[in-house]
Motif scaffolding. Structure first.
Motif, PDB file in Angstrom:
ATOM      1  N   GLY A  94       0.743  -1.242   0.012  1.00  0.00           N
ATOM      2  CA  GLY A  94       0.158   0.122   0.050  1.00  0.00           C
ATOM      3  C   GLY A  94       0.836   1.281   0.105  1.00  0.00           C
ATOM      4  O   GLY A  94       2.103   1.397  -0.015  1.00  0.00           O
ATOM      5  N   MET A  95       0.222   2.314   0.129  1.00  0.00           N
ATOM      6  CA  MET A  95       0.920   3.730  -0.170  1.00  0.00           C
ATOM      7  C   MET A  95       1.650   3.683   1.429  1.00  0.00           C
ATOM      8  O   MET A  95       1.292   3.422   2.275  1.00  0.00           O
ATOM      9  CB  MET A  95      -0.171   4.642  -0.409  1.00  0.00           C
ATOM     10  N   MET A  96       2.636   4.758   1.259  1.00  0.00           N
ATOM     11  CA  MET A  96       3.210   5.008   2.401  1.00  0.00           C
ATOM     12  C   MET A  96       2.246   5.758   3.625  1.00  0.00           C
ATOM     13  O   MET A  96       1.555   6.408   3.391  1.00  0.00           O
ATOM     14  CB  MET A  96       4.345   6.023   2.042  1.00  0.00           C
ATOM     15  N   GLY A  97       2.416   4.959   4.801  1.00  0.00           N
ATOM     16  CA  GLY A  97       1.799   5.419   5.852  1.00  0.00           C
ATOM     17  C   GLY A  97       0.212   4.654   6.156  1.00  0.00           C
ATOM     18  O   GLY A  97      -0.205   4.749   7.114  1.00  0.00           O
ATOM     19  N   TRP A  98       0.067   3.732   4.997  1.00  0.00           N
ATOM     20  CA  TRP A  98      -1.026   2.786   5.394  1.00  0.00           C
ATOM     21  C   TRP A  98      -0.698   1.783   6.190  1.00  0.00           C
ATOM     22  O   TRP A  98       0.426   1.250   6.374  1.00  0.00           O
ATOM     23  CB  TRP A  98      -1.318   2.208   4.041  1.00  0.00           C
ATOM     24  N   GLU A 136      16.220   5.497  -5.639  1.00  0.00           N
ATOM     25  CA  GLU A 136      16.468   5.223  -4.252  1.00  0.00           C
ATOM     26  C   GLU A 136      15.150   5.761  -3.494  1.00  0.00           C
ATOM     27  O   GLU A 136      14.641   4.991  -2.424  1.00  0.00           O
ATOM     28  CB  GLU A 136      17.519   5.785  -3.485  1.00  0.00           C
ATOM     29  N   ASN A 137      14.414   6.714  -4.124  1.00  0.00           N
ATOM     30  CA  ASN A 137      13.093   6.977  -3.559  1.00  0.00           C
ATOM     31  C   ASN A 137      11.838   6.528  -4.238  1.00  0.00           C
ATOM     32  O   ASN A 137      10.752   6.721  -4.155  1.00  0.00           O
ATOM     33  CB  ASN A 137      12.982   8.747  -4.054  1.00  0.00           C
ATOM     34  N   GLY A 138      12.065   5.239  -5.076  1.00  0.00           N
ATOM     35  CA  GLY A 138      11.007   4.773  -5.849  1.00  0.00           C
ATOM     36  C   GLY A 138      10.322   5.760  -6.866  1.00  0.00           C
ATOM     37  O   GLY A 138       9.188   5.461  -7.038  1.00  0.00           O
ATOM     38  N   HIS A 142       6.940   5.521  -3.196  1.00  0.00           N
ATOM     39  CA  HIS A 142       6.032   4.412  -2.801  1.00  0.00           C
ATOM     40  C   HIS A 142       6.967   3.406  -2.054  1.00  0.00           C
ATOM     41  O   HIS A 142       7.907   3.170  -2.608  1.00  0.00           O
ATOM     42  CB  HIS A 142       5.458   4.013  -3.956  1.00  0.00           C
ATOM     43  N   PRO A 143       6.447   2.870  -0.637  1.00  0.00           N
ATOM     44  CA  PRO A 143       7.292   1.883  -0.154  1.00  0.00           C
ATOM     45  C   PRO A 143       7.620   0.953  -0.906  1.00  0.00           C
ATOM     46  O   PRO A 143       8.839   0.365  -0.943  1.00  0.00           O
ATOM     47  CB  PRO A 143       6.399   1.365   1.173  1.00  0.00           C
ATOM     48  N   ASP A 144       6.893   0.116  -1.976  1.00  0.00           N
ATOM     49  CA  ASP A 144       7.246  -0.945  -2.709  1.00  0.00           C
ATOM     50  C   ASP A 144       8.153  -0.608  -3.648  1.00  0.00           C
ATOM     51  O   ASP A 144       8.991  -1.507  -4.275  1.00  0.00           O
ATOM     52  CB  ASP A 144       6.021  -1.492  -3.027  1.00  0.00           C
TER      53      ASP A 144
END
Length: 277
Positions: A94-98, A136-138, A142-144
């Protein structure tokens, strides 16, 4: 010399990512006889469900969404003529923070060394000449996407291979044009708050820092159709609202930052395989 075909490996986070940033190069190089390998790291289970039901809402079934998105991914691969699809099968974070970021088995919670070891095995099998993933920041945080970057770079260190390595990016001029087109198609779109606007301004690279500009305009229709294959996520795929002509205008040239190169090919370059053929 060997009879092994030149090989491109693209490492992406979710079903549909393969089309957005690399659909053009995947289609172009497949047409040129290059073996194209797609590694998709997650199952996409945090995508929209039938009828647009959102993750966390009643009726959203991540397993059912993942199954549906697997079929859509195969359809996209068929459109792009991708030679080989490999799925690592991690749960979408999911999105960052989910809350799903913290779920056991999510890609974001997977130790980098574990994911990298699995990817390194695939690299040893396919022996790619070119590897493409995110920065490196996608690309946008996004975390994935960040995790896909991490396991790709770690996997390369685990192998003896020395492919050309690229990170997907966008020229800042292109990001500005994208914003203008978004407002054209969504005139009631609210202005972003200052923090969001500042974050958006950092996405991509200044035009003169981009090393590689690949013209895949001739394959824009395939790229559009590959995105359209992910029909369940159509609400989230803004590009489909443009129509093919405007889509080709904005998305026909794909841009990359070259971060590893054993060939010494001059930059800027217009071919991921410059120096290899």
């Amino acid at each position: 010399m060997t009879d092994r075909p030149l090989t491109l490996m693209a490492v992406h986070a979710h079903p549909d990512d393969e089309a957005t940033g690399t659909g053009g190069v995947l289609a172009r190089y497949a047409a040129e006889g290059i073996r194209t390998v797609l590694v998709t790291c997650t199952d996409g289970g945090c995508g929209d469900g039938p009828g647009g039901v959102k993750p966390g809402d009643p009726g959203h079934d991540p397993a059912a969404v993942a199954s549906m998105r697997r079929q859509e991914l195969q359809a996209s691969c068929d459109v792009l003529k991708i030679s080989d699809l490999e799925m690592l099968g991690y749960a979408d974070s999911g999105m960052m923070g989910w809350p799903s970021n913290d779920a056991p088995g999510s890609f974001w919670q997977t130790p980098v060394e574990e994911g990298a070891a699995r990817l390194a095995d695939l690299m040893r099998h396919y022996r790619p000449d070119v590897v493409v993933t995110y920065d490196e920041n996608g690309f946008y945080g996004h975390p994935d996407h960040i995790q896909a970057h991490r396991i790709t770079m770690a996997a390369l260190e685990m192998t003896e291979l020395t492919p050309k390595v690229y990170w997907t990016t966008m020229p800042r001029s292109g990001m500005q044009r994208f914003g203008e087109i978004m407002r054209e198609f969504q005139p009631d779109m609210p202005e972003p708050d200052p923090a969001e606007a500042a974050a958006m301004a950092e996405i991509g690279l200044p035009d003169d820092e981009i090393t590689t500009w690949v013209d895949a305009t001739a394959f824009s229709d395939q790229k559009f159709d590959a995105l359209a294959a992910h029909a369940s996520q159509g609400e989230n795929i803004f590009f489909l609202r443009m129509g093919k002509e405007r889509f080709s205008e904005l998305m026909g040239v794909e841009t990359f930052l070259r971060v590893q190169d054993p060939t010494g090919a001059a930059v800027p370059e217009n071919d991921l395989f410059a120096g290899l053929r």
